[in-house]
Design a protein around this motif. Structure first.
Motif, mmCIF file in Angstrom:
data_model
loop_
_atom_site.group_PDB
_atom_site.id
_atom_site.type_symbol
_atom_site.label_atom_id
_atom_site.label_comp_id
_atom_site.label_asym_id
_atom_site.label_seq_id
_atom_site.Cartn_x
_atom_site.Cartn_y
_atom_site.Cartn_z
ATOM 1 N N ASP A 77 -20.416 26.271 17.187
ATOM 2 C CA ASP A 77 -19.096 26.121 17.793
ATOM 3 C C ASP A 77 -18.746 24.668 18.115
ATOM 4 N N ALA A 78 -19.673 23.747 17.859
ATOM 5 C CA ALA A 78 -19.417 22.335 18.160
ATOM 6 C C ALA A 78 -18.333 21.798 17.231
ATOM 7 N N ASP A 79 -17.620 20.806 17.712
ATOM 8 C CA ASP A 79 -16.532 20.201 16.950
ATOM 9 C C ASP A 79 -17.089 19.107 16.042
ATOM 10 N N MET A 80 -16.778 19.184 14.753
ATOM 11 C CA MET A 80 -17.256 18.176 13.817
ATOM 12 C C MET A 80 -16.663 16.800 14.089
ATOM 13 N N GLY A 81 -15.637 16.739 14.904
ATOM 14 C CA GLY A 81 -15.071 15.445 15.279
ATOM 15 C C GLY A 81 -16.090 14.559 15.980
ATOM 16 N N ARG A 82 -16.984 15.175 16.753
ATOM 17 C CA ARG A 82 -18.032 14.403 17.428
ATOM 18 C C ARG A 82 -19.005 13.822 16.414
ATOM 19 N N VAL A 83 -19.329 14.596 15.383
ATOM 20 C CA VAL A 83 -20.214 14.108 14.327
ATOM 21 C C VAL A 83 -19.577 12.901 13.642
ATOM 22 N N LYS A 84 -18.301 13.031 13.315
ATOM 23 C CA LYS A 84 -17.595 11.925 12.665
ATOM 24 C C LYS A 84 -17.549 10.706 13.573
ATOM 25 N N ALA A 85 -17.344 10.915 14.854
ATOM 26 C CA ALA A 85 -17.297 9.797 15.800
ATOM 27 C C ALA A 85 -18.638 9.057 15.849
ATOM 28 N N ILE A 86 -19.734 9.801 15.796
ATOM 29 C CA ILE A 86 -21.063 9.178 15.803
ATOM 30 C C ILE A 86 -21.243 8.324 14.546
ATOM 31 N N VAL A 87 -20.816 8.851 13.407
ATOM 32 C CA VAL A 87 -20.928 8.119 12.148
ATOM 33 C C VAL A 87 -20.042 6.869 12.184
ATOM 34 N N GLN A 88 -18.831 7.000 12.695
ATOM 35 C CA GLN A 88 -17.936 5.849 12.767
ATOM 36 C C GLN A 88 -18.477 4.782 13.717
ATOM 37 N N GLN A 89 -19.088 5.203 14.806
ATOM 38 C CA GLN A 89 -19.703 4.260 15.729
ATOM 39 C C GLN A 89 -20.845 3.510 15.039
ATOM 40 N N ARG A 90 -21.626 4.230 14.260
ATOM 41 C CA ARG A 90 -22.725 3.590 13.527
ATOM 42 C C ARG A 90 -22.174 2.598 12.513
ATOM 43 N N MET A 91 -21.087 2.954 11.832
ATOM 44 C CA MET A 91 -20.471 2.034 10.860
ATOM 45 C C MET A 91 -19.968 0.772 11.556
ATOM 46 N N ALA A 92 -19.402 0.910 12.745
ATOM 47 C CA ALA A 92 -18.931 -0.257 13.496
ATOM 48 C C ALA A 92 -20.107 -1.163 13.875
#
Length: 136
Positions: A77-92
């Motif tokens: 039930d977790a939101d994949m938006g959090r996964v994407k945010a973690i990946v984007q933070q790593r890219m930054a």
């Protein structure tokens, strides 16, 4: 895969047993059962989680980030938006590191271009630059 002891699982994954113990202490993996002799036994899920951990580490994720990604993966039930945010933070973080490396390279290029590449080291402009006091 049948249930494996920590040593057998470590060997099958190409890891040290202490690495698996460390991952277990961090809550990244856990035994699925205990043997009659009370040894920890690990099943298929531990192998899958170890592959996940190794792939995430290869992409530069920290163990706390990996723990969060594993938690999100386990929660349907977790939101994949959090996964994407973690990946984007790593890219930054990677972008910032790349900018730092570009500055280091520019500094090294300037040092290299100041040196003729022959002669006594006492006249080397690179060594002189490394010895000088920094300018305010």
């Amino acid at each position: 895969m049948k249930a494996l002891t920590i040593g057998k699982l470590a060997r099958s994954m190409g890891l040290a047993t202490e690495t698996l113990r460390h991952y277990e202490r961090l809550g990244l993996i856990y035994p699925s059962q205990r043997s009659a002799a009370n040894y920890r036994l690990y099943g298929d899920e531990a192998g899958q989680r170890l592959r996940f951990i190794r792939r995430a580490q290869a992409l530069g994720f920290s163990l706390p980030e990996i723990r969060e990604l594993l938690s999100l993966h386990a929660d349907a039930d977790a939101d994949m938006g959090r996964v994407k945010a973690i990946v984007q933070q790593r890219m930054a973080q990677i972008d910032a590191r790349m900018a730092d490396l570009q500055q280091l390279k520019a500094g090294l290029m300037a040092l290299a271009s100041s040196c003729p590449g022959h002669g006594a080291t006492q006249d080397c402009p690179i060594l002189a630059a490394l010895t000088r006091e920094p300018q305010a």
